[in-house]
Design a protein around this motif. Structure first.
Motif, PDB file in Angstrom:
ATOM      1  N   THR A  21     -49.400  -6.925  15.578  1.00  9.26           N
ATOM      2  CA  THR A  21     -49.733  -8.560  15.630  1.00  9.26           C
ATOM      3  C   THR A  21     -49.748  -9.072  17.118  1.00  9.26           C
ATOM      4  OG1 THR A  21     -47.297  -8.483  15.030  1.00  9.26           O
ATOM      5  CG2 THR A  21     -48.652  -8.810  13.352  1.00  9.26           C
ATOM      6  N   SER A  72     -54.001  -7.690  16.860  1.00 10.17           N
ATOM      7  CA  SER A  72     -54.429  -8.947  16.179  1.00 10.17           C
ATOM      8  C   SER A  72     -55.245  -9.939  17.201  1.00 10.17           C
ATOM      9  CB  SER A  72     -53.424  -9.654  15.516  1.00 10.17           C
ATOM     10  OG  SER A  72     -52.984  -8.765  14.459  1.00 10.17           O
ATOM     11  N   ARG A  96     -58.569  -8.560  17.683  1.00  9.04           N
ATOM     12  CA  ARG A  96     -59.344  -8.521  16.673  1.00  9.04           C
ATOM     13  C   ARG A  96     -59.899  -9.901  16.297  1.00  9.04           C
ATOM     14  NH1 ARG A  96     -57.903 -10.121  12.265  1.00  9.04           N
ATOM     15  NH2 ARG A  96     -55.309  -9.923  12.501  1.00  9.04           N
ATOM     16  N   GLU A  97     -59.022 -10.867  16.468  1.00  4.75           N
ATOM     17  CA  GLU A  97     -59.382 -12.178  15.912  1.00  4.75           C
ATOM     18  C   GLU A  97     -60.412 -12.950  16.982  1.00  4.75           C
ATOM     19  OE1 GLU A  97     -55.906 -14.608  15.781  1.00  4.75           O
ATOM     20  OE2 GLU A  97     -55.124 -13.282  13.934  1.00  4.75           O
ATOM     21  N   HIS A 153     -59.985  -1.891  10.684  1.00  3.77           N
ATOM     22  CA  HIS A 153     -58.798  -2.514  11.284  1.00  3.77           C
ATOM     23  C   HIS A 153     -59.385  -3.882  12.339  1.00  3.77           C
ATOM     24  CE1 HIS A 153     -56.111   0.298   9.678  1.00  3.77           C
ATOM     25  NE2 HIS A 153     -55.278  -0.784   9.536  1.00  3.77           N
ATOM     26  N   HIS A 196     -53.113 -10.728   7.635  1.00  3.84           N
ATOM     27  CA  HIS A 196     -51.807 -11.160   7.668  1.00  3.84           C
ATOM     28  C   HIS A 196     -51.002  -9.863   7.415  1.00  3.84           C
ATOM     29  CE1 HIS A 196     -53.135 -15.500   7.251  1.00  3.84           C
ATOM     30  NE2 HIS A 196     -53.864 -14.909   6.086  1.00  3.84           N
ATOM     31  N   TYR A 197     -49.634 -10.112   8.028  1.00  4.38           N
ATOM     32  CA  TYR A 197     -48.641  -8.674   7.952  1.00  4.38           C
ATOM     33  C   TYR A 197     -47.480  -9.543   7.391  1.00  4.38           C
ATOM     34  CZ  TYR A 197     -51.986  -6.388  10.797  1.00  4.38           C
ATOM     35  OH  TYR A 197     -53.048  -5.601  10.969  1.00  4.38           O
TER      36      TYR A 197
END
Ligand SMILES: C[S@@+](CC[C@H](N)C(=O)[O-])C[C@H]1O[C@@H](n2cnc3c(N)ncnc32)[C@H](O)[C@@H]1O
Length: 331
Positions: A212, A216, A219-220, A289, A296-297
């Motif tokens: 996260t 993340s 990735r985002e 991934h 969401h985690y």
């Protein structure tokens, strides 16, 4: 689409019954083209290339549309099959076993390329319906069209065009990619008949702080926004690292001294779990991934609350590979 699927379908908008018209059949008895019309509100849903299409793709919010576009590309590219899918799937839905599927009406929320819909059908489900929002349904249909009891539809998990008569619904690796994971869970559960069962597997918040914090944001803001074909090539670099680490370090070390040394390795349980896969499958996992616009985690407390919200009984929630949650319960 096989005609027997009709008995499970309901209008996405008003839950009314659907009627089939204007059909053309394939040699293997699928309705290839046609129209489903609601007998109550008169809404119409096309059947194209053998798949009933319920998703109003043009009306999707941008986040969902991007998720569908990226996963659609992923599952149209990574169409391979792997013998190890069965064990991996059973790991995600434990304590469910292959025998559990026998004679059940099964629903899969977010079927991707259809690998689990296929297994459910082979394990003796009376009928299994795989639902996905993306163009992955075309791959799923091709993978399952030879099975009399497997059905694929294109629909949004938030608006399932399914009657409330499902014996067992499951969703693997999907809910955490929705804008509101909890809403997807409730929607899936709402199609299970009283006394039926539900399984869900989601990314956990616990032990994934490194993802996260580091992965993340990348990735985002980057990897989910670039062209999937470019990402396919870029993702070979992290895949090579994972591949070498799993084959040269994690797998051998886990075989030494009962795995005592390996247990100290970073993310050992998960990397060991994927270490048996070859290059193509590990590439799929790494790409998966990096491609998702939304992930969401889910903390354990939140996941447990989901099951209380549906008044599920006999609930079993387990920590899987020390990075995710699998849940099973009676609805
Ligand atoms: C990581 S893939 C998992 C696919 C499959 N469960 C598997 O394990 O092979 C996530 C899937 O969820 C689907 N998906 C995402 N949002 C969805 C939605 N709103 N409704 C239905 N499916 C959705 C994607 O298209 C994608 O195929």
């Amino acid at each position: 689409m096989r005609q027997r699927l009709l008995q499970y379908l309901a209008c996405r908008a008003c839950d009314g019954s659907l009627e089939l018209s204007g059909v053309s059949f394939s040699d293997d008895s699928h309705v290839l083209e046609g129209e489903l019309a609601c007998t109550s509100c008169k809404a119409g849903f096309p059947i194209t290339r053998g798949i009933p299409r319920f998703a109003a793709l043009e009306k999707l919010d941008p986040g969902k549309a991007a998720t569908a576009a990226n996963f659609g590309w992923q599952w149209q590219h990574f169409t391979q099959e792997d013998q190890k899918y069965a064990d991996q799937f059973l790991g995600w839905i434990a304590p469910v076993t292959p025998e559990f599927f026998k004679d059940k009406i099964v629903l899969e929320g977010g079927c991707g390329k259809g690998r689990h819909t296929q297994l459910a059908a082979v394990w003796g489900a009376q009928d299994v319906i795989g639902v996905d929002l993306s163009a992955a349904v075309d791959t799923a249909f091709a993978a399952t069209r030879h099975l009399e009891n497997a059905h694929i539809i294109q629909a949004d998990i938030y608006q399932l065009p399914i009657k409330k008569r499902i014996d067992y619904a499951f969703s693997v690796g999907v809910l955490h990619h929705l804008p509101d994971a909890h809403r997807g869970f409730l929607s899936l559960a709402s199609k299970v008949r009283a006394g039926g069962h539900l399984s869900a597997w989601v990314y956990g918040a616990e032990n994934n702080e490194w993802i996260t914090r580091l992965v993340s944001p990348m990735r985002e803001h980057l990897t989910s926004r670039i062209n999937p074909r470019t990402l396919l090539h870029l993702s070979k670099v992290p895949t090579a690292l994972v591949y070498l680490a799993t084959k040269l370090v994690y797998r051998p070390l886990n075989r030494v001294a009962g795995g005592a040394m390996a247990r100290r390795l970073f993310y050992n349980d998960y990397l060991l779990a994927i270490s048996g896969f070859g290059w193509k499958e590990q590439h799929t996992i790494v790409f998966d991934h990096l491609v998702a616009p939304t992930a969401h985690y889910i903390p354990s407390g939140e996941f447990e609350q989901w099951w209380r919200d549906i008044d599920a009984t006999e609930v079993s929630i387990q920590w899987h590979n020390k990075n995710s949650w699998r849940g099973f319960g009676r609805v």
